[in-house]
Motif scaffolding. Sequence first.
Motif, PDB file in Angstrom:
ATOM      1  N   ARG A 115       0.844  -1.188   0.000  1.00  0.00           N
ATOM      2  CA  ARG A 115       0.000   0.000   0.000  1.00  0.00           C
ATOM      3  C   ARG A 115       0.885   1.245   0.000  1.00  0.00           C
ATOM      4  N   CYS A 117       1.323   4.933   0.947  1.00  0.00           N
ATOM      5  CA  CYS A 117       0.740   5.807   1.973  1.00  0.00           C
ATOM      6  C   CYS A 117       1.441   7.161   1.972  1.00  0.00           C
ATOM      7  N   GLY A 162      -9.870  -0.440  -0.386  1.00  0.00           N
ATOM      8  CA  GLY A 162      -9.389   0.921  -0.629  1.00  0.00           C
ATOM      9  C   GLY A 162     -10.364   1.974  -0.169  1.00  0.00           C
ATOM     10  N   PHE A 164     -10.419   4.416   1.999  1.00  0.00           N
ATOM     11  CA  PHE A 164     -10.031   5.814   2.152  1.00  0.00           C
ATOM     12  C   PHE A 164      -9.889   6.522   0.812  1.00  0.00           C
ATOM     13  N   CYS A 165      -9.699   5.762  -0.249  1.00  0.00           N
ATOM     14  CA  CYS A 165      -9.531   6.352  -1.572  1.00  0.00           C
ATOM     15  C   CYS A 165     -10.866   6.613  -2.270  1.00  0.00           C
ATOM     16  N   TYR A 196      -4.414   6.757   1.950  1.00  0.00           N
ATOM     17  CA  TYR A 196      -3.994   6.224   3.240  1.00  0.00           C
ATOM     18  C   TYR A 196      -2.773   6.989   3.739  1.00  0.00           C
ATOM     19  N   GLY A 197      -2.784   7.317   5.021  1.00  0.00           N
ATOM     20  CA  GLY A 197      -1.678   8.046   5.621  1.00  0.00           C
ATOM     21  C   GLY A 197      -1.971   9.512   5.842  1.00  0.00           C
ATOM     22  N   SER A 201      -7.783  11.533   6.282  1.00  0.00           N
ATOM     23  CA  SER A 201      -8.400  10.464   5.496  1.00  0.00           C
ATOM     24  C   SER A 201      -9.545   9.789   6.229  1.00  0.00           C
ATOM     25  N   SER A 202      -9.408   9.550   7.533  1.00  0.00           N
ATOM     26  CA  SER A 202     -10.484   8.917   8.299  1.00  0.00           C
ATOM     27  C   SER A 202     -11.706   9.819   8.379  1.00  0.00           C
TER      28      SER A 202
END
Length: 215
Positions: A115, A117, A162, A164-165, A196-197, A201-202
Motif C-alpha cells: 500500500r 501511503c 481501498g 479511504f480512496c 492512506y496516511g 483520510s479517516s
Amino acid sequence: MSKCCPDPDISIRNAISLAKPNAKLCVDLTRDSCGPKYVIPQQSQRAYPKNQRETLASLNVEKWKQAEEIEIKTLWGMGTWQIVDQSPNCTPLPGVWSYRVKRDQNCNISKYKARWCARWDMQMPWEYNNTYLPTSCFAAVRTIIATAAQEGMELHHWDIQGVFCTSDVDTEILMCPPTGYSLPDGKCLKLCKSLYGLLQSSALFYENLEHWMID
C-alpha cells in the motif's frame, strides 16, 4: 523531493499476530499482570519487509513487486491523482510503501499486500482541515453481538477495498510519485481522492459514509 526518515517499528500486537502459531503463551498471574504474554521466536517477528530496500533483498521480491503494481493500477483506476506541473517553490508531500501479508485460517500466507501511503508526519497545516473521526468502543460492539445472539439475528460485515480512496480530498495536496516510479521533470501528482496516511483520510471517509447513509 524531501528526504524520508526511517519507517516506524512494527508494533508488538502485529508481531504477535504474525508469529502464531509459533508464539508460546505465558500467563502471568501476579497482581500487576496485564494479561497473557507472548514469547515470540526471533526469526518469526516479521513476515514482511519493513521498507522497499528490504523488499528488493527479500526472497519473495517478485511477489512484492507484483503487489506494488496492483496497488498503483488500483490508485490510477480510482482516479486518486492526476499529473500536474510542479511550481518551483513547491515541495511535494512524500510517501512510503507499507507491506503486509494476508493469512488464511491456517495461518498460511494467502496474499501479499503493498500500500502506498502519504507521510502524515510531513503534512503542512494548510494541507488538512478536520481530522476527527468518531469510533465505536468494544463495549458497544460486544453489546450488539450479544443482542444478536440472544435474539437469533444475523450479523453482516462489509470489507470495502481501498475505502479511504473513495472520498474526495478537501485541500490541495501535491505528492511525489511512489518510490520505484518516476515522472517527467517538472511534474508531480495532485491528489483528487483521499489517500492512506493523510491526517484527514479517516474524517473524509466518515463524512462520505454519513452522507451516503442519510441519502
